[in-house]
Design a protein around this motif. Structure first.
Motif, short mmCIF file in Angstrom:
data_model
loop_
_atom_site.label_atom_id
_atom_site.label_comp_id
_atom_site.label_asym_id
_atom_site.label_seq_id
_atom_site.Cartn_x
_atom_site.Cartn_y
_atom_site.Cartn_z
N LYS A 60 0.71 -1.15 0.06
CA LYS A 60 0.09 0.60 -0.23
C LYS A 60 0.95 1.29 0.27
O LYS A 60 1.67 0.99 0.86
N VAL A 61 0.20 2.42 -1.20
CA VAL A 61 1.53 3.42 -0.68
C VAL A 61 0.58 4.78 -0.22
O VAL A 61 -0.96 5.06 -1.11
N ILE A 62 0.96 5.58 0.12
CA ILE A 62 0.48 6.08 0.86
C ILE A 62 0.60 7.60 0.19
O ILE A 62 1.81 7.68 0.97
N MET A 63 0.22 8.42 0.20
CA MET A 63 0.21 10.09 0.01
C MET A 63 0.05 11.43 0.83
O MET A 63 -1.32 11.60 0.67
N LEU A 64 0.66 11.88 0.98
CA LEU A 64 -0.14 13.09 2.03
C LEU A 64 -0.68 13.91 1.09
O LEU A 64 -0.02 14.06 -0.54
N GLU A 65 -1.49 14.66 1.75
CA GLU A 65 -2.27 15.96 0.68
C GLU A 65 -1.90 16.38 -0.69
O GLU A 65 -2.04 16.46 -1.41
N HIS A 66 -0.48 17.10 -0.66
CA HIS A 66 0.22 18.08 -1.00
C HIS A 66 1.63 16.95 -1.42
O HIS A 66 2.63 18.27 -1.20
N ALA A 67 2.08 16.06 -1.07
CA ALA A 67 2.84 15.17 -1.83
C ALA A 67 2.74 15.26 -3.30
O ALA A 67 2.18 16.08 -3.82
N ILE A 68 4.32 14.95 -3.92
CA ILE A 68 4.46 15.04 -5.21
C ILE A 68 5.25 13.80 -4.83
O ILE A 68 6.25 13.20 -4.71
N TYR A 69 4.73 12.68 -6.28
CA TYR A 69 5.51 12.17 -6.84
C TYR A 69 5.58 11.34 -7.84
O TYR A 69 4.91 11.65 -8.62
N SER A 70 6.67 11.36 -8.42
CA SER A 70 7.41 11.34 -9.61
C SER A 70 8.58 10.39 -10.38
O SER A 70 9.25 10.51 -9.66
N VAL A 71 8.71 10.48 -11.61
CA VAL A 71 9.50 9.43 -12.49
C VAL A 71 11.01 11.08 -12.83
O VAL A 71 12.18 10.27 -12.48
N ILE A 72 10.17 12.35 -12.38
CA ILE A 72 10.94 12.91 -12.79
C ILE A 72 10.37 14.56 -11.79
O ILE A 72 9.54 14.42 -12.33
N SER A 73 11.89 14.94 -11.37
CA SER A 73 10.89 16.82 -11.29
C SER A 73 10.54 17.09 -12.37
O SER A 73 10.76 16.94 -13.27
N LEU A 120 1.59 14.27 -11.06
CA LEU A 120 2.40 13.98 -9.76
C LEU A 120 2.11 15.02 -8.61
O LEU A 120 1.72 14.05 -7.60
N THR A 121 0.41 14.84 -8.49
CA THR A 121 -0.31 15.30 -7.49
C THR A 121 -0.94 14.10 -6.61
O THR A 121 -0.79 12.54 -7.73
N ALA A 122 -1.13 14.03 -5.54
CA ALA A 122 -1.75 12.64 -5.07
C ALA A 122 -3.32 12.69 -5.97
O ALA A 122 -3.54 11.50 -6.27
#
Length: 323
Positions: free
Chosen positions: A217-230, A254-256
């Motif tokens: 399970k992957v959880i993210m914060l509302e304003h976190a980002i997750y991406s293959v590159i910046s 990249l947004t949650a």
């Protein structure tokens, strides 16, 4: 001359900064006993709350990127120190060195022994230098592999806390096998017989993040980002112009909220009005509650089911959601 020390504001928070600056000035005057301005402070605070709500309800992907990188957001060590009073740090990869960009160890989390692994950026200048801004070298990922293998051997669940712009891109890291270390960390995540939960608490950048986030399970914060590159890296490659980072942030999805829709992550933790950096402990407690309930659910699965679930989850990403 009145000097008011204010929080670190982002570019788009200028209206909020001005209003809170006025509040601090009035409180200073009120504290001198010469004037009672409680009513005026109350009106300004109401206005601040309204502007905060409007601003943070309509953040662009680039603004979310800025919030995810805010220096005052709670870091991995903040979560661990709050959740695990008896935390026992475990150091080193037993091959080369102890990379401080990745921290790890064991402790009791709400009655269960858990292995914690996290990327740590550091809370101040000295801390950021010490932790290399959360950018791990190969020995950091090899330390993570070692700790995951310990957890697997003793049937201990693993929780990872991810906040990194990416793996360290230096020549020395490449010389010591950066890509191989990341690949083996991903392989280890996939092979665990114990539950693995990952929380993206700030930035989830490239392979440096996925090395610790190939989880059940992957959880993210509302304003976190997750991406293959910046966004900056993407803009430099596609447009040869880092000024196009805002456009890249939107294109990367990249947004949650985007990633939940695409099936890349499993849950989003709401942040307080104004972001996690305004009320850190509230966010830390919210994440703890969700991690605890998620872990309880995962512990009902067999070893075979946990491994199969993890593999199927990542094989399914992108198959239909982009159509």
């Amino acid at each position: 001359m009145l000097v008011v020390v204010m929080p670190n504001y982002l570019d788009f928070e200028k209206p909020i900064a001005e209003l809170e600056g006025k509040i601090e000035e009035l409180r200073h005057l009120s504290g001198s006993g010469e004037i009672n301005i409680a009513e005026e402070v109350g009106k300004l605070q109401t206005k601040v709350d309204k502007v905060l709500l409007q601003t943070y309800s309509n953040l662009t992907p680039w603004q979310k990127t800025q919030v995810a990188r805010h220096n005052d957001r709670p870091h991995a060590l903040d979560y661990i120190q709050s959740w695990v009073p008896d935390f026992l740090p475990l150091s080193g990869d037993r091959t080369y060195a102890d990379d401080q960009a990745i921290i790890g160890g064991m402790g009791r989390f709400r009655g269960r022994t858990v292995m914690f692994i996290g990327t740590e950026k550091g809370a101040d200048t000295a801390g950021r230098i010490f932790h290399n801004f959360g950018m791990a070298r190969p020995e950091g990922y090899r330390k993570a592999i070692r700790l995951m293998n310990i957890a697997n051997r003793f049937n201990i669940p693993v929780i990872t806390l991810v906040d990194t712009p990416g793996a360290y891109p230096g020549v020395d890291a490449e010389a010591r096998g950066q890509a191989e270390a990341i690949a083996r960390s991903i392989e280890t995540c996939l092979s665990l017989k114990v539950p693995l939960i990952s929380v993206i608490i700030g930035e989830g950048g490239s392979g440096g993040a996925i090395a610790l986030a190939t989880a059940n399970k992957v959880i993210m914060l509302e304003h976190a980002i997750y991406s293959v590159i910046s966004p900056e890296g993407c803009a430099s490659i596609l447009w040869r112009n880092v000024e196009m980072a805002k456009e890249a942030a939107s294109a990367l999805r990249l947004t949650a909220q985007d990633l939940l829709e695409l099936g890349v992550i499993d849950a989003v933790v709401a942040e307080p009005k104004g972001g996690a950096h305004r009320v850190p402990q509230e966010v830390i407690d919210r994440v703890a509650d969700l991690v605890d309930s998620t872990l309880e659910d995962l512990l009902r699965n067999t070893e075979t089911d946990l491994k199969a679930q993890r593999r199927e989850k990542f094989l399914a990403i992108g198959q239909s959601k982009l159509n």
